[in-house]
Design a protein around this motif. Sequence first.
Motif, mmCIF file in Angstrom:
data_model
loop_
_atom_site.group_PDB
_atom_site.id
_atom_site.type_symbol
_atom_site.label_atom_id
_atom_site.label_comp_id
_atom_site.label_asym_id
_atom_site.label_seq_id
_atom_site.Cartn_x
_atom_site.Cartn_y
_atom_site.Cartn_z
ATOM 1 N N GLU A 111 -20.173 -31.170 39.907
ATOM 2 C CA GLU A 111 -21.131 -30.086 39.685
ATOM 3 C C GLU A 111 -21.328 -29.737 38.210
ATOM 4 O O GLU A 111 -22.362 -29.173 37.850
ATOM 5 C CB GLU A 111 -20.680 -28.836 40.441
ATOM 6 C CG GLU A 111 -20.455 -29.034 41.932
ATOM 7 C CD GLU A 111 -21.749 -29.191 42.719
ATOM 8 O OE1 GLU A 111 -22.778 -29.531 42.122
ATOM 9 O OE2 GLU A 111 -21.731 -28.961 43.937
ATOM 10 N N SER A 160 -24.683 -30.386 36.268
ATOM 11 C CA SER A 160 -25.798 -29.493 36.602
ATOM 12 C C SER A 160 -25.754 -28.215 35.781
ATOM 13 O O SER A 160 -26.790 -27.587 35.542
ATOM 14 C CB SER A 160 -25.754 -29.136 38.101
ATOM 15 O OG SER A 160 -25.933 -30.287 38.884
ATOM 16 N N TYR A 217 -24.499 -22.954 39.560
ATOM 17 C CA TYR A 217 -23.688 -24.114 39.215
ATOM 18 C C TYR A 217 -22.475 -23.758 38.366
ATOM 19 O O TYR A 217 -21.502 -24.526 38.334
ATOM 20 C CB TYR A 217 -24.561 -25.206 38.579
ATOM 21 C CG TYR A 217 -25.306 -25.951 39.651
ATOM 22 C CD1 TYR A 217 -24.637 -26.837 40.486
ATOM 23 C CD2 TYR A 217 -26.651 -25.713 39.885
ATOM 24 C CE1 TYR A 217 -25.302 -27.490 41.507
ATOM 25 C CE2 TYR A 217 -27.325 -26.366 40.911
ATOM 26 C CZ TYR A 217 -26.635 -27.255 41.713
ATOM 27 O OH TYR A 217 -27.290 -27.895 42.752
ATOM 28 N N ASN A 233 -27.074 -35.367 38.946
ATOM 29 C CA ASN A 233 -27.000 -33.931 38.695
ATOM 30 C C ASN A 233 -27.347 -33.590 37.253
ATOM 31 O O ASN A 233 -27.957 -32.551 36.978
ATOM 32 C CB ASN A 233 -25.608 -33.412 39.050
ATOM 33 C CG ASN A 233 -25.384 -33.367 40.541
ATOM 34 O OD1 ASN A 233 -26.323 -33.496 41.322
ATOM 35 N ND2 ASN A 233 -24.147 -33.195 40.964
#
Length: 251
Positions: A51, A54, A84, A115
């Motif tokens: 993640e 992002s 995020y 991402n």
Amino acid sequence: MTVVQWASWALLGYSGVLFAILLLVDAPYGKRERDGWGPALPVRWSWLLLELPSFLAPLGVLWQRQQLPGIAGGLLLLFWLGHYGYRSFVYPWRLRPKPGAGFKLIMLFLGMPMNALIGYLMATMALDTSHLQDPAWLLSPRFLCGAVLALAGLWITRRADQALRNLRAPGESVYRIPRGGLYNRVSCPNYLGEILQWSGFALAAWALPALAFAVYTLANLLPRALASHHWYREQFSDYPLERRALIPFIV
């Protein structure tokens, strides 16, 4: 067309291919984790690594361009960074993975560049979309309805994630049937919340990159919801027959 437009259309095309693949092949993580997909990393660190692009990519765009978006674009970008940031730095450490669970490296290698690209598209959209620089867009029906839908989706996702966490004590490896709230209607309200969240975001932005990401989210999560629903029915003989996979009474 601009680079951002080309990339957005490419993301839409990729979403269609991904949807078809995921209908045939279950992604090997979470309940569907299995051998034969190569080495894995611990779940919490894997979610952080997956993640983080992002979150960092939009910050990189802002730093490189030395520019801030207008108020509407800024609110959308703050929503993105808040989501995020939570998914990178908070969510992984709130998980209660079963002991020994891992996240396949192939999933990271496929997901991290995607991402980063999507984060770049969202930041560029916030900076360059003309109506997002106009304060009047904040009062447009599209922005207001989209904001309500996005916040409702976020609330659904948080509630569903909390219910899943409460099913397993730290150190436990058992799976149980989630109950209560939308879990009484569908197997995956967390996925439903994410789809609503980014559909609302796309409506509020009214721009191609946000639409492409909403479609990409649906392409990822609808097959995942169907696979999870099937898994629950296989694992639990008393699984409620009235539940659907994703949308109450429909799918």
